[in-house]
Design an enzyme around this catalytic site. Sequence first.
Site, short mmCIF file in Angstrom:
data_model
loop_
_atom_site.label_atom_id
_atom_site.label_comp_id
_atom_site.label_asym_id
_atom_site.label_seq_id
_atom_site.Cartn_x
_atom_site.Cartn_y
_atom_site.Cartn_z
N CYS A 183 -9.66 1.05 4.46
CA CYS A 183 -8.22 1.30 4.40
C CYS A 183 -7.93 2.79 4.26
O CYS A 183 -8.16 3.38 3.19
CB CYS A 183 -7.61 0.51 3.23
SG CYS A 183 -5.89 0.90 2.89
N CYS B 51 -5.33 3.75 1.56
CA CYS B 51 -5.91 3.60 0.22
C CYS B 51 -6.59 4.89 -0.22
O CYS B 51 -6.51 5.29 -1.39
CB CYS B 51 -6.92 2.45 0.20
SG CYS B 51 -6.24 0.82 0.58
#
Length: 322
Positions: free
Chosen positions: A92, A95
């Site tokens: 991700c 993230c």
Amino acid sequence: MQPTRPGRPDPRAQAQQAQLAASLAGAVDLAAVKARSEAAARAQAAPPPSAAAPAGAPGSAVVDVTEATFQTEVLDRSFQVPVVLDLWAEWCGPCKQLSPVLERLAAEGGGSWVLAKVDVDANPALAQGLRVQGIPAVKAVWQGQLVAEFTGAIPEEQARQFVTELVRATTGGAVPEAGEGEDEGLDDPRLDAAEAALERGDLEAAEAAYASILETEPDHPVAGLALRQVQLFRRADAAGPDALARADAAPDDVAAQTRAADFLLGTGDVEGAFTRLVDVVRRTAGEDREQARRHLVELFGVVGDADPRVVAARRQLMLALY
């Protein structure tokens, strides 16, 4: 509750009783009270979180959490300080933008809150249980309950505001000393009579049992809150399902408004009960305003001062008063 005719219970009254009983099971459940108190005791007996501890280690302000450690590092710890969950994955990209910001803020917080990092790929059951729809996902936990959340990467200033408001609304930034809090009284055999009364739906007997405990031990860790909750449910039962209609028909009748608020809270509508009384405070003056304010503060005590809904309603009350 009176039947509509001798020997024939009012179906509406029966429905209300069932609704109140369902609410009572969740709000005045001694087993739940004990479990929450035991979780608080475990957290308070543990060392407080520290920004000086290595990141990822138990007790650190930044800790990696798995399904095996979620109870200790998130649920139990949240009875000590607020815990912010950072749900992420290696693949991700957003993230990787948000996580370093949260880690830096946690270090700056000095143990006033904990950042708990959860790899959703390694812990799919946690992600499912937390109803993660997308990542990065951030969820705040306080006293075992989710109290705030957002999804997606946000600028550092917004993240800072999120944790600042969370800490302000919960602990105010205070970090408890290790060993604070006791679980004395949680196994008190005098509670058995109250628990038995609750199980059979006898609110009057439960109230009497709690009151008897408090006569000899005013600071009992369970009986005080439980008594206030049982008293609320008795008032809600007495108010009846017509309380809202009667209050709406007489907006200047403060007693009717307080009965309606009791009924709303007794059937689980916490925000509705608080909003109704804040509105009364806002539009009244003198003794009427004071009566509404006192009743609202009493309801705050039933729900618990640390509850985010109480924190928000207190702010609204202050605005209404001043």
